[in-house]
Design an enzyme around this catalytic site. Structure first.
Site, PDB file in Angstrom:
ATOM      1  N   ASP A 266       0.812  -1.221   0.000  1.00  0.00           N
ATOM      2  CA  ASP A 266       0.000   0.000   0.000  1.00  0.00           C
ATOM      3  C   ASP A 266       0.841   1.264   0.000  1.00  0.00           C
ATOM      4  O   ASP A 266       1.997   1.270   0.420  1.00  0.00           O
ATOM      5  CB  ASP A 266      -0.910   0.019   1.244  1.00  0.00           C
ATOM      6  N   GLU A 267       0.227   2.325  -0.488  1.00  0.00           N
ATOM      7  CA  GLU A 267       0.685   3.703  -0.311  1.00  0.00           C
ATOM      8  C   GLU A 267       2.161   3.940  -0.605  1.00  0.00           C
ATOM      9  O   GLU A 267       2.898   4.432   0.243  1.00  0.00           O
ATOM     10  CB  GLU A 267       0.429   4.137   1.151  1.00  0.00           C
TER      11      GLU A 267
HETATM   12  C1  TNX Z   1      -3.811   3.720   5.715  1.00  0.00           C
HETATM   13  S1  TNX Z   1      -4.827   1.059   5.146  1.00  0.00           S
HETATM   14  C2  TNX Z   1      -2.794   2.788   5.785  1.00  0.00           C
HETATM   15  C3  TNX Z   1      -2.045   2.631   7.038  1.00  0.00           C
HETATM   16  C4  TNX Z   1      -2.470   3.621   8.070  1.00  0.00           C
HETATM   17  C5  TNX Z   1      -3.966   3.760   8.046  1.00  0.00           C
HETATM   18  C6  TNX Z   1      -4.516   4.629   9.120  1.00  0.00           C
HETATM   19  C7  TNX Z   1      -3.473   0.906   4.553  1.00  0.00           C
HETATM   20  C8  TNX Z   1      -3.289  -0.227   3.709  1.00  0.00           C
HETATM   21  N1  TNX Z   1      -2.559   1.843   4.826  1.00  0.00           N
HETATM   22  O1  TNX Z   1      -0.660   2.728   6.796  1.00  0.00           O
HETATM   23  O2  TNX Z   1      -2.022   3.175   9.314  1.00  0.00           O
HETATM   24  O3  TNX Z   1      -4.363   4.256   6.808  1.00  0.00           O
HETATM   25  O4  TNX Z   1      -5.899   4.593   9.159  1.00  0.00           O
END
Ligand code: TNX
Length: 488
Positions: free
Chosen positions: A303-304
């Site tokens: 993710d991200e």
């Molecule tokens: C998004 S959900 C993230 C996390 C954070 C979270 C906080 C996801 C796959 N990645 O790194 O902790 O939001 O709500």
């Protein structure tokens, strides 16, 4: 009862009362079922006895006033069970031990809440009774998960065990452990010791952090398995990797290790996807974790990542899928991994509210639904909630319960959904008390979505059952949010 069973018949006869004569009868020579009998006995203070040996030409002699756990039937529905409570006997029948475990959890919820107090024992003024019912039950989804982020704040093995106990009570069967992120690396990797020595040293806010030795982890896996919970280990990559990058300079494209990170931003870190060292590292980490994990899954995060091109990202995920497969595990990843060429066995965990999982399902991909605006246990309940984040939504109890995951994937069939999972990210939760406050009462709501038939669920009826759980949480010492939506 939560989750609501598939069918309940209230027989209006006299119920069952535990007496000093009550015995729990389990099959001979089946340690898994004997262990389930011991769970039951821990609540009602009655020892479990093996079934008496069969006498030729005679019906098996089961003492009166027994609670009988029986394995029978074709081993098809692995988690299904039947529970019959009558005045003279309680019977729980299932084809597999998991079903017996869930039958026992249902029986537990039909007993008075004081059975949850350690040390409170039944006496004449306080009988342990359960109403006469006939229940036939099986889950809607195979994957009923909770995720605990032990990277942002570390939780000790005993704290994780406590969480396992709580999720198992609601028939959840997966605990996804988010074992590495920017702020901490939490699992010992013998071939890369700095990961825990350096990367495990701190956490959000600068506290001391911590990590699980391989022994701790094996012990958690075994503890979970006794409660029919499969551990799903996650090593998030290529992003969310500052703790690894600070431990080993060679994982960085510039060859320089960054400082430890104790804030709560996301997206800034990534292992160097162009370096061979990175793939040697991943191969070692996956190999060691796979060898300690009897469950079939390895979660690779994904993710991200804000610092890679789409092609770099997709090539990285393709390669890591091959590594995971070579160690005999099945890939699970956050929904961004949909950008890669997914293996047929890879499972995608839908989380971003603005991305529809329907397109993935249309490609034939299997999906775990974790929609952040409904299921993220780290979201605040409302603007006044002291803990939690709010980027996806405020999630009051009704928001968490009153919707259905199948609608998100339509027109793809429900069979595209492997199940549901409620993540709890720990940026704002420093203690287990904080975790409980965010998980209760939303975790039981998610558990019911995962288990109970859609057509039997309704908020007005659910909120009453939820309120009825509160004395049990109090008895267990669970900290919960007194939502104004629930008639406590
Ligand atoms: C998004 S959900 C993230 C996390 C954070 C979270 C906080 C996801 C796959 N990645 O790194 O902790 O939001 O709500």
């Amino acid at each position: 009862m939560i989750p609501l069973p598939e069918s309940i018949e209230i027989t209006r006869e006299r119920g069952f009362t535990v007496t000093p004569k009550t015995v729990i009868v389990v099959p001979r020579d089946d340690e898994r079922v004997a262990a389930i009998g011991r769970f039951l006995s821990s609540w009602i203070g009655i020892a479990a006895a093996p079934q008496p040996p069969p006498v030729e030409n005679a019906a098996p002699s089961i003492p009166p006033a027994s609670i009988v756990l029986t394995l029978s039937g074709p081993p098809t529905a692995a988690e299904a069970y039947q529970l019959t409570i009558a005045a003279d006997r309680v019977t729980i029948t299932a084809s597999q031990p998991a079903g017996l475990f869930y039958g026992v959890q249902t029986l537990r919820q039909l007993l008075p809440p004081f059975v949850e107090y350690v040390g409170a024992r039944p006496d004449a003024s306080r009988p342990v009774s359960a109403p006469a019912v006939r229940i036939v039950d099986s889950p809607r989804f195979a994957w009923r998960g909770a995720m605990l982020d032990v990277a942002r704040h570390f939780f000790t093995p005993d704290e994780v065990k406590h969480y396992i106990d709580l999720i198992a009570m609601y028939k959840l069967n997966r605990l996804h452990l988010h074992l590495a992120d920017d702020q901490g690396w939490r699992i010992e990797i013998v071939s890369w010791p700095e990961l825990t020595r350096t990367g495990g040293r701190t956490q959000v806010g600068g506290g001391p952090g911590g990590f699980y030795t391989q022994r701790d982890y094996a012990d958690l896996v075994a503890y979970a398995a006794e409660r029919f919970v499969t551990i799903v280990p996650e090593i998030d990559m290529p992003g969310h990797t500052n703790a690894a990058l600070t431990s080993y300079a060679e994982l960085n494209c510039n060859g320089r290790a960054p400082e430890p990170y104790t804030g709560i931003d996301v997206g800034f870190s990534a292992v160097c996807v162009e370096r061979d060292a990175t793939y040697r590292f991943i191969d070692d980490v996956v190999r060691e974790i796979a060898s300690m994990t009897p469950g079939p899954y390895m979660h690779i995060g994904g993710d991200e990542v804000k610092t890679l091109t789409r092609d770099q990202y997709a090539a990285f995920i393709d390669r890591v899928q091959g590594i995971v497969e070579s160690h005999g595990k099945q890939v699970v990843g956050w929904d961004e991994i949909g950008a890669a060429n997914l293996l047929p066995t890879s499972i995608v965990q839908h989380w971003r509210p603005k991305e529809s999982p329907a397109a993935l399902a249309a490609r034939g991909v299997k999906v775990i639904v974790s929609a952040a605006n409904r299921m993220y246990l780290d979201m605040k309940y409302d603007a006044t909630t002291a803990l939690g984040l709010d980027w996806a939504a405020y999630i009051e109890v009704r928001d968490a319960y009153d919707w259905d995951p199948a609608a998100l994937l339509a027109p793809a069939p429900e069979s595209s959904i492997v199940g549901v999972e409620a993540p709890l990210w720990s940026e704002t939760t420093a203690t287990m008390r904080d975790v409980e406050f965010l998980a209760f009462p939303r975790l039981p709501a998610v558990a019911e979505i995962g288990w109970s038939p859609r057509e039997r669920r309704g908020w007005n009826e659910f909120k009453g059952r939820l309120a009825a759980q509160a004395p049990r949480w109090t008895a267990l010492g669970v900290n919960f949010y007194r939502s104004p939506q629930v008639p406590w």
